[in-house]
Structure formats: structure tokens, C-alpha cells
Design a protein around this motif. Structure first.
Motif, short mmCIF file in Angstrom:
data_model
loop_
_atom_site.label_atom_id
_atom_site.label_comp_id
_atom_site.label_asym_id
_atom_site.label_seq_id
_atom_site.Cartn_x
_atom_site.Cartn_y
_atom_site.Cartn_z
N THR A 343 5.46 -9.03 -15.43
CA THR A 343 6.56 -8.38 -16.16
C THR A 343 7.61 -7.82 -15.19
OG1 THR A 343 5.50 -6.19 -16.19
CG2 THR A 343 4.94 -7.72 -17.96
N ILE A 344 7.37 -7.98 -13.88
CA ILE A 344 8.30 -7.46 -12.88
C ILE A 344 9.13 -8.61 -12.31
CG2 ILE A 344 8.52 -6.19 -10.71
CD1 ILE A 344 5.80 -4.94 -11.25
N LEU A 345 10.43 -8.46 -12.31
CA LEU A 345 11.32 -9.45 -11.71
C LEU A 345 11.24 -9.36 -10.18
CD1 LEU A 345 14.47 -8.94 -13.95
CD2 LEU A 345 12.86 -10.86 -14.07
N ASP A 346 11.54 -10.47 -9.53
CA ASP A 346 11.51 -10.48 -8.06
C ASP A 346 12.46 -9.44 -7.48
OD1 ASP A 346 9.63 -12.43 -8.03
OD2 ASP A 346 11.02 -14.09 -7.67
N GLU A 347 13.65 -9.30 -8.11
CA GLU A 347 14.61 -8.34 -7.57
C GLU A 347 14.20 -6.89 -7.81
OE1 GLU A 347 16.72 -10.01 -11.36
OE2 GLU A 347 15.34 -10.74 -9.81
N GLU A 348 13.17 -6.70 -8.63
CA GLU A 348 12.69 -5.34 -8.90
C GLU A 348 11.54 -4.93 -7.98
OE1 GLU A 348 13.69 -5.26 -13.70
OE2 GLU A 348 11.65 -5.69 -13.00
N ARG A 349 11.02 -5.88 -7.22
CA ARG A 349 9.85 -5.59 -6.38
C ARG A 349 10.26 -4.83 -5.12
NH1 ARG A 349 5.16 -7.69 -7.96
NH2 ARG A 349 5.22 -9.27 -9.61
N VAL A 350 9.48 -3.85 -4.78
CA VAL A 350 9.74 -3.03 -3.59
C VAL A 350 9.30 -3.78 -2.34
CG1 VAL A 350 9.16 -0.86 -2.43
CG2 VAL A 350 9.40 -0.92 -4.91
N SER A 351 10.13 -3.71 -1.32
CA SER A 351 9.79 -4.31 -0.03
C SER A 351 9.95 -3.24 1.04
CB SER A 351 10.71 -5.51 0.26
OG SER A 351 10.40 -6.07 1.51
N LEU A 352 8.86 -2.84 1.67
CA LEU A 352 8.94 -1.82 2.72
C LEU A 352 7.74 -1.94 3.64
CD1 LEU A 352 7.84 1.77 1.66
CD2 LEU A 352 7.02 -0.32 0.55
N ASP A 353 7.86 -1.35 4.82
CA ASP A 353 6.76 -1.22 5.76
C ASP A 353 6.46 0.26 5.93
OD1 ASP A 353 6.90 -3.99 6.20
OD2 ASP A 353 8.38 -3.72 7.81
N ILE A 354 5.20 0.61 5.87
CA ILE A 354 4.79 1.99 6.08
C ILE A 354 4.02 2.07 7.39
CG2 ILE A 354 3.41 3.93 5.22
CD1 ILE A 354 3.91 2.92 2.39
N TRP A 355 4.55 2.85 8.33
CA TRP A 355 3.91 3.04 9.63
C TRP A 355 3.01 4.28 9.54
CZ3 TRP A 355 6.75 1.22 14.53
CH2 TRP A 355 7.63 0.17 14.23
N GLY A 356 1.70 4.09 9.64
CA GLY A 356 0.77 5.20 9.56
C GLY A 356 0.24 5.58 10.93
N TRP A 357 0.26 6.86 11.26
CA TRP A 357 -0.16 7.32 12.58
C TRP A 357 -1.63 7.02 12.87
CZ3 TRP A 357 -4.07 10.83 13.58
CH2 TRP A 357 -4.59 11.49 12.46
N GLN A 358 -2.42 6.94 11.81
CA GLN A 358 -3.86 6.78 11.97
C GLN A 358 -4.28 5.32 12.11
OE1 GLN A 358 -2.25 7.18 9.25
NE2 GLN A 358 -3.18 5.97 7.60
N GLU A 359 -3.38 4.36 11.88
CA GLU A 359 -3.74 2.95 11.89
C GLU A 359 -4.00 2.46 13.31
OE1 GLU A 359 -1.65 0.79 8.20
OE2 GLU A 359 -0.25 1.54 9.67
N ALA A 360 -4.91 1.49 13.42
CA ALA A 360 -5.27 0.95 14.73
C ALA A 360 -4.10 0.20 15.36
CB ALA A 360 -6.47 0.02 14.61
N GLU A 361 -3.32 -0.53 14.56
CA GLU A 361 -2.18 -1.29 15.07
C GLU A 361 -0.92 -0.88 14.34
OE1 GLU A 361 -3.04 -5.43 14.73
OE2 GLU A 361 -4.45 -5.44 16.41
N ILE A 362 0.19 -0.81 15.05
CA ILE A 362 1.44 -0.44 14.43
C ILE A 362 1.95 -1.58 13.55
CG2 ILE A 362 2.05 1.22 16.24
CD1 ILE A 362 3.81 -0.90 17.50
#
Length: 944
Positions: A343-362
Motif C-alpha cells: 500500500t506504500i508507493l515507492d516515492e513514499e518510502r523512507v531512505s536513510l542511513d542510521i549510524w549507531g555508536w554501538q555497532e561493530a562497523e560504521i
């Protein structure tokens, strides 16, 4: 007899002839690059009777040359030959023939379709009769690796006949009104299987993949599925009887087909899901060739790892005794509600990167490795005796190290997960090391946080590695569970003695194990040591310390390609390199260490690529100097005579080439250093020559390397500048920690002064050029000295404070490790050593620069942030200093596209010719290249 005056006349005539010949020589031009040849793919038959190699120009049509070892003048030349090999019975040479490049270029200019472009052909050369057979439109070919005189030839898609209707090529109706059927679409094409002499042949249509058993008794071929037809299949061809037997059919795809080492079994993975399916399910099959039926199949439900599936992304491998099959298991596909929400259009989809301090790799590293992570598999094994499955790799310990030949019932496994978070700034993190049992999957801890890259000894008695933290080689007795320091009590160091960065020094490597794991051979800087793990104090220098005494580096030559352990009864062949003179050659010795190595060949050359025939003592090796091309020479293990068998670049005889000599000097702190001085042909020390200075770490050991004229990927081409009457000096640099810039100054400037003292240098016309780390040093030096009239800086870091926190986009890694541990050599964080970062950053003293600079920094650079070049250029522009920035669109750290490399070569030579030789400046320097002219002109034209 000739009188004195007559001798003088003869000598004078000879001298005039030499001078006349020298005057006839010309300088290199940029047009010479394309035709300059290199040699590759050198091979010798197992019996040592025939040799072959490929010769290729940098751009154009190459050739393959094949000849008898005893008579290299009897060459068979295959024009445009490539990808060749000798048959396992030593009777044939087989390879491809590529279409003429000029013809391809003409057709591309005419916008011809891909199907109208000529395809590769195949050649089969009979080594006895010297007759050559050719077959057209060949996609690929294969021959058995161990024995058998067979070949399989996979052809390109057949083209429709010219007189056939446009929409069809066949009909199955007989009356004139019959409907013409279109051919069904398929990925498969014709496969021809035949004996190399052509006596036996079989043809199969619609083949997608194929392979021989190692012993050449069977060939498997896979039929591709036709459109709207459930007819993909796997067949097995018995090459002795000609019978082709169905192995399996009616799956959508078959992949990963592999034969067992003794050719008793065939394994493969298949699925009947649609090619468009997002979550296909695969099944593993094992076919018993002797029995002629499927021995077993492994479904997803049989796996031991929770929520897992059989993965086609993991390779299939058999143990040498064929009792086990190893395969890859992947985590099952996850269902994400957001992903599957229609039910979600392609142009409605969120695109982002979340950098978490606790993650093993950036995040950039995760994104760089995303496709690899999506294909990640964990090793499992199937026991072919009782059909039990054991999971070996898991998400907790995912790396299982398998040998080339699997002969043991266990392997080493490791994980660095507990330490991975530190990897952005500490690239020498440890790893937890285990042994894993193939029968039970039980893991036994060997060491926590181990430093190094452990391996198994050939018999599996020991795990061994170089422990960088302790600067020692260690072994772990897997039976007694005891760790053994192999080198601690030996009086010489085993770490890199000239290591000069803040990281832990590496080792000089090991040479292998003696039969039965009786001893390991380990290198120090010069010599080779034989060490028994059961009694390390009895270690013996096989070279009796002669290497260290004479400053000669000895290394063992491995002459058997499939060697697993070393027979101590065999002759020990050693390569030898004199660190002082740079001479190179070979010595012989034994594995007892009771007598000094015996010199059999030592000369002012570089020897490389030694290859011995499997069943004889015939040897081929390449030899070079700066003037001599790395041609192939024929000899044997005595090295008494060397017969030249190739003749690369005969046109060099008509070109001014020059020479190179070793220059010794002292750095500003008194450290002895060496450098290379390249001098023009007919160098006269009473004259003055402009001089280029190029540098990157240490290069003096390359004294006898041949350097081919080639378009510049980033640095000056030394032969080009030498041929055009420049001196080129390449000094070695040693670094003090925390002082990379001053260290470069303290090594390069004294080297230049030492060369000036020798005579012949026009001190008013000297320049420097470097790329990457060399580009940084160029930028630093021009803030410290005005002795250079021009400078070229490629991909330079000029601001360590901004670069420190950046990303190496080629790997997705943070750049912190480079400054704290490796090449930049600061040895601490930005907040621990802020002044070191500032004082080593030339950006902050750009106002001192009086030297015109040509910068190259490309917008897709994955190693050095592109903005570093921009920061340098903008500073110089703001200060009103002459500077140009070359930015090749879409190019990486070093240029990849040849067209751009040719362009850079022209601009480098024009830039330095202008400043050092007084040549007119080209229009790109005086007028620039405005954006509106981009792609319309190159502006190479010289001004007035």
C-alpha cells in the motif's frame, strides 16, 4: 699488420659510427605507449619439452608463441592468441583467438549491434605436427586438469540465417500455409565435446554450463530451461563409452556443480522456484557416478542451524577421501512488514542511513559490504557414509579455514566479533581461535584475542602463526594443547627490522613444513631457520647466517605448484638478493644446515617468475634490468646456461633509453640511505640537465626492474622523462614516528644534494612529483623549500585534521587507523596529539609556497578524500599562486581508463616542459578549460 695511424683511423671510424647511430636514436613520445609489449602467462609442459607465453601490446593485438624447449627458434606464433594452456598429456596447446581490435573499433564507430561484432575463436595446436586447427564463435572451453586428451567447446549463440524470415528460423509444418514457429528463448548454446585429435566428437544443444572430472573420464553438462518449458537438466557424459546419462531434470536452475577428487561423485544445488522468486528454496544433491543414481539429497529441513537454508552462494567441496561434502548454509530470508507493504508507493518510502555508536562497523562499511553480507554462508558438512550433517560455522564463529586439499577431520575457525568495533582505528585487532571437529561440530578454544593469522601444519599436528605483539613465531600443539614459542630464544629478530610506522611490525614469512611436521622453515631478514616445534632451542640456520653476514636475503624457491610439505632429501634452491648492490640470483643448499649455500648464479639483474617442469629439471625464468626487457630465459636447476627465448620490444634499440645507478647518501640525522638516479642516454656530467624527483617510501630495491613506457595512472613515467633528457631521482625515505613531513624533508633534500654534487644537474630547473602519500610529501616539501621550480601532487592529503575523521570510500572504513597506526605515522588520536596533526599538515602553511603546482584529484577517489585536493587548490588560488587541479570525472585514486591516463601523460609532460625546459605553456594552462568547452576541446595546443 696495421700501423698505429691505421689503428687510429679504424678506431675513429668506429667511434663516428657509434656517435652517428646514437644520433639516429629518438626520444620516446606519447604515441609509443600503445605498441609497447609485455609478456604474461608463461607455461612449460609437464615433461619440459615445450614452452609457451603470451605477448601483448598495451593497446592492440597480441600473440601467443609456442616452441620446443631445446629449439626456441622453431616458434609457432598464434596471432591474437590469448587464454592458452597445454593439455594434460603435453600433446597440444589450446587457447582463444580474439578479433582484430581495429576491426572491432571500426564496427563500433558504425554503431553495429553486439551480434554483428566478431566473436572469439578457438585454436588447437598439435605440438608434434605444428598444425593449427581453428573453430569460430567460441564462448569458452575447458580441458581436464590431470589427464585425458579431451576438450569441451561452448559456442556463442547462433545467428539467424540471412534468408530466413525475420521472425523465425524454423517450422514444423509441411504445408505452405503452416504457421511459422519462433524459436524458444533459452540461455543455452551448443557444446562440442571431442578428443583433441578430432577422432571422437559429441554435440549437445542448449548447454548452459559444463565441466570435466579431474581425471578426464567424465563431463557434466547442464541444459538451460527454454521459455515456457520445464526442461532444464543435468547430464553426465562417459568419455570412454560415449554414453550420455540423465542425472536430474525439471528444476528451474542447477548450479555449483562439482566433481569429487577421485571422480566418484557429482554434487550440485538446484531449485524449482521461479527465477523471479525473492526467496527461492534450494536442495543439495549428490550423484554416485559408479552406481549411476542419486545417492542422497539434502533439504532445508535437514539443516542443524536454526532458521537456515541451503545457499547457492557457498561453494561445494569434497574431502580428498570423498567421505565428506562441505556446503554453505545461510540464515533464512526474513519477512519485513514495511518491505512487503504493497500500500506504500515507492516515492513514499523512507531512505536513510542510521549510524549507531554501538555497532561493530560504521554505516559506509556496512553499505560497502552489503551484497557480501546478503550472500554470507556458514560452512556445514555432510558425512557421505552415514548422511549426517554437522554445522561448522555459525554466526558466533563464522570463519572456518579450509585447506586446498581437505585431508583432516577438523579445521581451524576464528572470529574477531568481540574486537570488531575497534577496527576503524585499530586494524591489528585480535581474533578468538578455535579448532572445530567435523564429526561433532564441537569447538575447542585455542587462544583468546590471538594476534596473527593462524594456519594448520600439513599433518595437522600444529596451529602456527606470527604473534606481532610478541614479535615471535608460535605454534600450538593440538594434541597436548601447549603453546610453543618457536623463535624467542634465537638471537636474531624475526620482525620487520626497517618497520617505521606506529603499527606492530610484521614478519618475513615462513617457507613451509618438512614432511611429517618434523620442522618449520621460518625467515628472518636474511636467513632461513629450521625449527623443530618439539625442541625450538635446537633451531638451525639452513643458510648458516651467511645472509646476515653478507647482507644477502635468501628465500626458498617453491618449485612444485601442488606442494603441501617439503621433502628434506630434495635439493634446496634459494633465491638471493644483495641488499647493498641489488644483485640477484640463485644458490643451492640442503635442508641439513651443515654447509653454506653455494652460489650458482648472481648478477646485476632481477630474476623473477621461476617455473620448473613437473617431470624434469627444465626451468623457465624471466630476467630484467632497467635497459633489458623482462624476457623469458631457458635453463635447468644448475643455472649454468641461460638461453633467451623471447624478444620483447625490439623497437627500443632505436630509442634513447638511458641508464640507472645506485646513489648512497646520508639523511639529515645520519642514517645511510640509497636512491636511484636515472640518467639520459649519453649523459655528460659537464652539461646541465633538468631533474625530476619522484618518491614513495623505499624504491632502491627496484634498481634492476624494467620500467615500460606507459600512460600515467598518477605518477610520472620515468622512461619517458629520461628519454626526453631529464634526470630522474628516486630517493628512499625512512620515517620517525609522528613526523612524516619532516622525515620526508630530512631524507629527500639530502638525497637531491648528493645527486647535485655528482654533477650534471641544472639546479635552477628541478621539480618534484608524487601521488597519494607521495602527493602529501610534495605538498609538505613546497612549504619548506623553494629549491624546486615546479611540483606535481596527485591525491594529496594537505589537512590531516579534516582527513582524520573522513571515510575511505573504497572500503567504507574510517581513516583514523591510517593516522594512528599506518602510513601517516602520527601514532595517536587528534585529541591526543593535535599539534602533530597541525604541524604535519601543509595546508596551514600554504602561504609559504612559491612553487607552481599541478594537482590531480579525482571525484570518485576511494582512498583519499577528494576535498583534500580542493582544499589545497583553493588555498593556492586564494593566495594567488599558480596552481591547476585536474579532476577526472568518475575516476578513482589512480586513473583506470586508458584514455584519461594518456591525457594525464600529455599534461604532465607539458607542465614540466614549460617550467623546466622553457617550452611554451599549453592553452589549458594559460586559458583553462571553461565548463562550456568541456568535451569539445582538450587545449593541448602550445601558446606563443
Amino acid at each position: 699488420m696495421l700501423k698505429v695511424k691505421q689503428w687510429a683511423w679504424v678506431f675513429g671510424l668506429a667511434l663516428l659510427t657509434q656517435i652517428s647511430f646514437a644520433q639516429q636514436k629518438r626520444s620516446l613520445t606519447h604515441a609509443d605507449y600503445d605498441g609497447w609489449e609485455n609478456l604474461s602467462s608463461e607455461k612449460i609442459t609437464k615433461n619440459g619439452q615445450f614452452v609457451g607465453f603470451q605477448i601483448s601490446p598495451q593497446d592492440g593485438d597480441g600473440r601467443i608463441e609456442v616452441f620446443p624447449f631445446k629449439n626456441p627458434t622453431q616458434k609457432v606464433i598464434i596471432p591474437r592468441g590469448t587464454s592458452f594452456n597445454f593439455s594434460s598429456d603435453d600433446q597440444y596447446a589450446i587457447g582463444k583467438i580474439t578479433p582484430q581490435k581495429d576491426s572491432i573499433r571500426v564496427l563500433k564507430l558504425r554503431k553495429k549491434k553486439a551480434d554483428d561484432i566478431p566473436k572469439d575463436s578457438l585454436f588447437i595446436l598439435n605440438l608434434t605436427t605444428r598444425k593449427v586447427e581453428k573453430l569460430p564463435r567460441v564462448k569458452s572451453f575447458a580441458i581436464p586438469t590431470e589427464k585425458g586428451s579431451w576438450i569441451a567447446i561452448h559456442f556463442e549463440k547462433e545467428l539467424p540465417k540471412k534468408d530466413a524470415p525475420k521472425d523465425s528460423i524454423a517450422t514444423n509444418k509441411t504445408d505452405s500455409t503452416a504457421k511459422i514457429e519462433k524459436p524458444k528463448k533459452t540461455d543455452g548454446t551448443k557444446l562440442l565435446v571431442r578428443s583433441l585429435d578430432g577422432a571422437k566428437t559429441w554435440e549437445f544443444e542448449r548447454v548452459k554450463s559444463y565441466s570435466f572430472t579431474p581425471n578426464g573420464d567424465f563431463l557434466q553438462y547442464t541444459l538451460a530451461e527454454e521459455e515456457k518449458a520445464d526442461n532444464a537438466a543435468v547430464y553426465l557424459l562417459n568419455l570412454s563409452t560415449g554414453e550420455s546419462k540423465l542425472v536430474h531434470e525439471k528444476m528451474t536452475t542447477y548450479s555449483n556443480l562439482v566433481f569429487s577428487p577421485q571422480s566418484a561423485k557429482l554434487a550440485f544445488i538446484a531449485t524449482d522456484d521461479s527465477l523471479k522468486a525473492k526467496k527461492p528454496t534450494h536442495t543439495l544433491y549428490i550423484y554416485d557416478i559408479k552406481e549411476g543414481d542419486l545417492a542422497t539429497q539434502v533439504e532445508k529441513s535437514a539443516l542443524k542451524l536454526e532458521n537456515s537454508r541451503i545457499s547457492p552462494d557457498g561453494s561445494l567441496r569434497f574431502s580428498e577421501d570423498e567421505s565428506r561434502l562441505f556446503f554453505g548454509v545461510a540464515k533464512d530470508y526474513m519477512d519485513y512488514a514495511y518491505e512487503s507493504d504493497t500500500t506504500i508507493l515507492d516515492e513514499e518510502r523512507v531512505s536513510l542511513d542510521i549510524w549507531g555508536w554501538q555497532e561493530a562497523e560504521i554505516q559506509p562499511m556496512q553499505l560497502k559490504n552489503k551484497s557480501q553480507e546478503e550472500r554470507k554462508t556458514y560452512l556445514a558438512t555432510l558425512n557421505l557414509l552415514d548422511f549426517s550433517i554437522t554445522q561448522l560455522g555459525t554466526p558466533e564463529v563464522e570463519h572456518v579455514m579450509m585447506e586446498n586439499k581437505i585431508t583432516k577431520d577438523f579445521a581451524l575457525a576464528w572470529t574477531d566479533a568481540p574486537y570488531r568495533r575497534s577496527y576503524s582505528w585499530d586494524i591489528q585487532i585480535g581474533r578468538d581461535l578455535y579448532s572445530v571437529d567435523f564429526k561433532t561440530g564441537t569447538r575447542t578454544l585455542i587462544e583468546k584475542n590471538a594476534s596473527g593469522s593462524p594456519r594448520l601444519s600439513p599433518e595437522g599436528k600444529y596451529a602456527y602463526w606470527y604473534d606481532a605483539r610478541d614479535s615471535s613465531w608460535v605454534a600450538y600443539d593440538l594434541e597436548s594443547k601447549a603453546k610453543i614459542n618457536l623463535t624467542k630464544r634465537i638471537s636474531v629478530p624475526f620482525y620487520d627490522e626497517i618497520h617505521d610506522s606506529p603499527s606492530l611490525p610484521g614478519s618475513y614469512g615462513s617457507e613451509g613444513w618438512l614432511v611429517g611436521d618434523a620442522a618449520i622453515l621460518i625467515n628472518d631478514r636474511f636467513d632461513i631457520w629450521k625449527i623443530d616445534p618439539k625442541n625450538p632451542t635446537s633451531a638451525v640456520s639452513l643458510t648458516l647466517g651467511e645472509g646476515r653476514k653478507k647482507q644477502i636475503t635468501f628465500r626458498r624457491e617453491q618449485l612444485k605448484a601442488d606442494e603441501t610439505s617439503i621433502d628434506p632429501k630434495e635439493l634446496l634452491i634459494l633465491s638471493a638478493f644483495n641488499e647493498l648492490t641489488k644483485d640477484n640470483g640463485f644458490f643451492t643448499s640442503t635442508y641439513e644446515g651443515k654447509s653454506a649455500p653455494k652460489q650458482v648464479l648472481m648478477s646485476a639483474h632481477r630474476y623473477l617468475g621461476i617455473r620448473k617442469a613437473q617431470e624434469s629439471n627444465q626451468v623457465i625464468v624471466r630476467r630484467s634490468t632497467y635497459r633489458e626487457n623482462p624476457d623469458i630465459y631457458l635453463t635447468d636447476l644448475t643455472f649454468k646456461t641461460l638461453t633467451k627465448a623471447s624478444n620483447l620490444n625490439p623497437q627500443q634499440a632505436g630509442i634513447k633509453w638511458g641508464s640507472v645507478e645506485l646513489v648512497s647518501y646520508l639523511s639529515n640525522d645520519g642514517t645511510p640511505l640509497q636512491g636511484l638516479l636515472f640518467k639520459p642516454e649519453g649523459f655528460d656530467a659537464t652539461k646541465k640537465y633538468p631533474m625530476m624527483v619522484y618518491f614513495y617510501e623505499r624504491n632502491s630495491e627496484t634498481l634492476h626492474n624494467y620500467r615500460a613506457p606507459a600512460p600515467s595512472r598518477s605518477t610520472i613515467n620515468i622512461p619517458y622523462f629520461v628519454s626526453n633528457d631529464y634526470l630522474v631521482f628516486v630517493p628512499d625515505i625512512k620515517y620517525d614516528l609522528g613526523l612524516p613531513g619532516p622525515s620526508a624533508y630530512d631524507c629527500i633534500i639530502p638525497g637531491v644534494q648528493a645527486v647535485i654534487a655528482k654533477g650534471g644537474v641544472d639546479t635552477e630547473n628541478m621539480a618534484i612529483q608524487g601521488q597519494s602519500w607521495g602527493g602529501y610529501q610534495v605538498a609538505y616539501l613546497i612549504t619548506r623549500t623553494n629549491m624546486f621550480k615546479a611540483a606535481g601532487a596527485g591525491a594529496p592529503v594537505v589537512n590531516m585534521t579534516s582527513a582524520y575523521g573522513g571515510i575511505r570510500w573504497g572500503t567504507g572504513m574510517s581513516r583514523m587507523f591510517q593516522y594512528e597506526q599506518t602510513q601517516s605515522r602520527i601514532g595517536g588520536t587528534l585529541w591526543e596529539k593535535p599539534m602533530y596533526y597541525l604541524e604535519n599538515s601543509p595546508l596551514f602553511t600554504m602561504d609559504r609556497v612559491q612553487t607552481p603546482v599541478l594537482i590531480m584529484h579525482n571525484d570518485a577517489d576511494g582512498a583519499v578524500p577528494w576535498y583534500q585536493g580542493i582544499e589545497m587548490f583553493m588555498a593556492l588560488k586564494r593566495l594567488n599562486k599558480p596552481a591547476w587541479l585536474l579532476q577526472y570525472n568518475g575516476e578513482d585514486h589512480n586513473l583506470v581508463q586508458r584514455k584519461n591516463a594518456k591525457d594525464l601523460s600529455v599534461r604532465l609532460s607539458q607542465f614540466f616542459d614549460h617550467y623546466l625546459k622553457g617550452a611554451p605553456a599549453p592553452l589549458w594552462m594559460t586559458e583553462g578549460l571553461p565548463a562550456v568547452e568541456k568535451g569539445k576541446t582538450l587545449k593541448y595546443e602550445l601558446g606563443n
